[in-house]
Design an enzyme around this catalytic site. Structure first.
Site, short mmCIF file in Angstrom:
data_model
loop_
_atom_site.label_atom_id
_atom_site.label_comp_id
_atom_site.label_asym_id
_atom_site.label_seq_id
_atom_site.Cartn_x
_atom_site.Cartn_y
_atom_site.Cartn_z
N SER A 198 75.86 -10.78 13.18
CA SER A 198 76.61 -11.76 12.39
C SER A 198 75.55 -12.21 11.36
O SER A 198 74.33 -11.83 11.63
CB SER A 198 76.83 -13.14 13.21
OG SER A 198 75.74 -13.99 13.50
N ASP A 199 76.06 -12.50 10.08
CA ASP A 199 75.03 -13.08 9.12
C ASP A 199 74.91 -14.51 9.69
O ASP A 199 75.38 -15.01 10.77
CB ASP A 199 75.90 -13.23 7.72
CG ASP A 199 74.64 -13.61 6.71
OD1 ASP A 199 73.52 -13.91 6.90
OD2 ASP A 199 75.12 -13.43 5.31
N TRP A 200 73.84 -15.13 9.25
CA TRP A 200 73.05 -16.30 9.99
C TRP A 200 74.30 -17.59 9.73
O TRP A 200 74.67 -18.05 8.89
CB TRP A 200 71.99 -16.62 9.33
CG TRP A 200 70.74 -16.04 9.87
CD1 TRP A 200 69.82 -16.63 10.52
CD2 TRP A 200 70.55 -14.63 10.39
NE1 TRP A 200 68.70 -15.67 11.14
CE2 TRP A 200 69.32 -14.37 10.95
CE3 TRP A 200 71.17 -13.47 9.96
CZ2 TRP A 200 68.84 -13.28 11.07
CZ3 TRP A 200 70.62 -12.20 10.24
CH2 TRP A 200 69.50 -12.09 10.75
#
Ligand code: NOJ
Length: 738
Positions: A272-274
């Site tokens: 995932s992106d952060w």
């Protein structure tokens, strides 16, 4: 070291792929680089990963799907960290941002040019080497994973993160990304490509709903990811913050499971992106393999995943698959057996020389009236250099695509500059990089007999403060008393800074007035633009030459001077359209307001396709770029090969007086409803001495002649395309039929 190119292997792979019942992967270069070797290595890595998974306890597995975040706490100042399992010989994995160099917050790194600049080089080998050189530093700092493979398309030309991406064309972006990915992984560093997908703007970045029809997704926004995923097999794909057609990208089974893992046979992991995960079971079952948390809400924690397994919403087989994917990637890239140790000595001067060479291949000469350039040092006695902090610094992109700790200075004070602190000088939002060799001193070195004088903003002035009237007057007076005036203008942008309200130069606001005043004072005015986006140039007709230098990195001073004085013949071509006005861009609408939930209603007519289909003349079109020499095109031949391939061949001749490189581009007009007038299907970059000629071959696969058929939900080959060969998307020199 130059990368080996494999034309014969690639053709054979493409031909054999074309013989398959399934529509083959697109583009000649889409075939994995060494298909057979890869297949063996891949199978062995899978077997080994499976064996390891079988030996892991549930807690060890859970530790492998969730990265703890606390920037400063992550070893080496990285962005994320997965703890290893020493009893099984599995090392720790540290990841770091790497768009333009290492994003370590506590180790010095080299600042490379923006990736948009790399796209402007159109040089595949250079992109490979770019990935390699950054990866070398990552490993030396102790990172086994680089998050640098950004490739969202420039649908929104004002997009704050455009500098981190590879332009507006999916084939250019995809092929350059594949090269970069392959170069990165050649150094035993796992490459991430991002942000998957529909993440084309910063506005409402936490959760806007990008609404894109399937054909537009397949033919445009998924395509760069497909090219890179199939061809270079990146270890990781980062799902983005936004929703895609109503479902968050990181829990969107269609884009993760159906497209990425099933259609493209992606064997790596989805991270995932952060902070982009929003659920536990839904995300895991949709294809998310690892969560990167931002210290707040988290979903793939050991507790939550255990609960999901206990209540049957996640299967143990799926957990094993998530872990196996990560281990497989670590094994295949070499991180498992040869983990980076960090603490190695970095050769900063070699890296700086490399950044300079990248910049030299990437600058685009936009205007050169009466051959104003190159400058001849011997005939100039007074040179004015004006604005853009050209006496001290260059601009870089802000946010995670920045290189946070330039080797030339500490963070504090904008990379070493002593700007006033009132603007809250921070590397994230105020990304000026102080250079060892800024533009002014690089020019002095090339014109030692001349007096080189700087005027404009100073180190003491906030980089966002407008030029005072007094500064503009001083600059114009200096220009009037000089043989030539070089004005540097800059357009800051970056993650979290937001999208630009306009493509007009904004910070400082009155840079246009500065250029106009200087141009009125001196007929030999040259403008150097530092930007990560297209820029409006109301002064275009008043100046004699314009050079787009992007965010040029720490070799930028020398590179810019070398182009201005002809030590380097510019060969970059625009990877994005430069429009005349904001109103001409596909996303401006009636008033330029950003949509919170963007509807991609222009469908396939994005980038140059928009201008072509709407008959709008841009200021400088996609693929455009001048040289100090001239190239002639002749002898087009379009040959049909087995498997629906077409071999487009033609001659390019340097009929000018100096050596140079040309980027001949091949476009197709596919005769099918909804297709744009032209789409790029291939190109080459050829270096030629004066009088030298080369026969260029661009092989176009069947897939590149296809459209996404929404009725059958598959690619459909459309024979009979028009073939265009050009020096840009509009400067078409040869035309034929496929
Ligand atoms: C958020 C950004 O969108 C992404 O590109 C980056 O890799 C992570 N933060 C980690 O810094």
């Amino acid at each position: 070291m130059q990368k080996k190119l494999w034309p014969a292997v690639a053709i054979a792979a493409a031909v054999s792929a074309a013989a398959h019942a399934e529509m083959p992967p697109p583009g000649l270069d889409f075939a994995p680089m060494s298909t057979v070797l890869n297949a063996f290595a891949s199978a062995a890595a899978h077997r080994r990963a499976e064996t390891l998974v079988n030996k892991m306890t549930i807690d060890e597995k859970l530790q492998f799907i969730h990265s703890e975040y606390a920037m400063s706490a992550v070893p080496g100042g990285g962005a994320g960290y997965i703890q290893g399992v020493p009893r099984l010989g599995i090392p720790d994995l540290n990841m770091v941002d790497s768009a333009t160099g290492s994003g370590s917050t506590n180790q010095p790194s080299t600042t490379f040019p923006a990736t948009l600049a790399v796209a402007a080089s159109w040089d595949r080998a250079l992109s490979w080497n770019f990935g390699k050189q950054i990866a070398i530093q990552l490993r030396q700092q102790g990172f086994g994973m680089g998050l640098g493979g950004g490739t969202n398309l420039a649908r929104e030309p004002r997009g704050g993160r455009l500098f981190e991406y590879l332009g507006e064309d999916p084939v250019l972006a995809g092929e350059m990304l594949a090269e970069r990915t392959d170069g990165t992984q050649s150094q035993k560093v796992i490459a991430t490509i991002k942000h998957y997908m529909g993440n084309e703007q910063e506005h409402n970045r936490g959760g806007g709903n990008s609404q894109i029809d399937e054909r537009t997704m397949r033919e445009l926004y998924l395509l760069p990811f497909e090219i890179a995923a199939r061809r270079a097999q990146p270890g990781s794909v980062m799902c983005s913050y936004n929703e895609v057609n109503g479902t968050y990208a990181c829990e969107n089974s269609h884009i993760l499971n159906d497209v990425l893992k099933n259609d493209w046979h992606f064997e790596g992991q989805v991270q995932s992106d952060w902070g982009a995960a929003h659920s536990t079971a839904a995300a895991i079952n949709a294809g998310l393999d690892e969560e990167e948390d931002v210290g707040s809400t988290v979903y793939l924690t050991p507790t939550l995943v255990k609960q999901a397994i206990a209540n049957g919403s996640v299967s143990t087989a799926r957990l094993d698959d998530m872990v196996e994917r990560k281990l497989y990637v670590m094994i295949r890239t070499g991180v498992m057996d040869d983990p980076p140790k960090g603490g190695a000595t970095i050769d900063f001067s070699a890296a700086r020389a490399f950044t300079q060479s990248v910049e030299e291949q990437s600058m685009v000469l936009l205007k050169n009236a009466s051959n104003q350039l190159p400058l001849s040092a011997g005939s100039l006695s007074r040179i004015a250099v004006i604005g853009g902090h050209a006496d001290a610094a260059v601009l870089t992109g802000g946010g995670s695509g920045n290189t946070r700790d330039p080797v030339t200075g500490a963070f504090a004070g904008c990379g070493g500059l002593t700007f006033g602190t009132s603007t809250g000088c921070s590397w994230w939002t105020n990304p000026w990089l102080k250079l060892n060799t800024p533009i002014v001193s690089a020019i002095k070195a090339l014109a030692p007999q001349a007096t080189v004088t700087f005027a404009g903003n100073s180190d003491q002035q906030s980089p966002f403060a407008a030029y005072t009237q007094q500064q503009i007057t001083q600059a114009a007076t200096l220009a009037a008393n000089s043989d030539v005036a070089i004005v540097v203008v800059a357009q800051p942008a970056g993650e979290d800074i937001g999208d630009l309200p306009s493509l007009g130069l904004a910070n400082p606001t009155n840079q246009d007035a500065l250029v106009e005043a200087v141009a009125a004072a001196n007929p030999h005015t040259i403008v150097v633009v530092e930007s990560g986006n297209p820029v409006l140039m109301p002064w275009k007709d008043s100046v004699s030459a314009i050079v787009e230098a992007w965010y040029p990195g720490e070799g930028g001073g020398n590179a810019i001077a070398n182009v201005l004085f002809g030590k380097v013949n510019p060969s970059g071509k625009l990877p994005v359209t430069f429009p005349m006005r904001d109103q001409d861009t596909p996303t401006w609408g009636t008033n330029g307001a950003f949509a919170a939930n963007p509807v991609y209603s222009e469908k396939l007519d994005m980038g140059y396709r928009w201008y072509d289909s709407q008959n709008i003349t841009p200021m400088f079109e996609f693929g455009y770029g001048l040289s100090y020499t001239h190239f002639a095109y002749s002898g087009l031949s379009v040959q049909h090969l087995p498997g629906g391939l077409i071999d487009v061949s033609f001659n390019v001749r340097n009929d000018g007086r100096v050596a140079g490189a040309e980027v001949p581009q091949v476009y197709l007009g596919v005769p099918y409803q909804g297709e744009p007038p032209r789409r790029l299907v291939g190109w080459d970059k050829v270096g030629l001495n004066p009088g030298e000629s080369r026969r260029v071959h661009v092989v176009v696969t069947q897939r590149m002649q296809s459209v996404w058929d929404t009725t059958s939900n598959r690619w459909r080959y459309v024979p009979g395309s028009s073939v265009y060969v050009g020096a840009s998307s509009r400067d078409i020199r040869l035309q034929g039929h496929g």
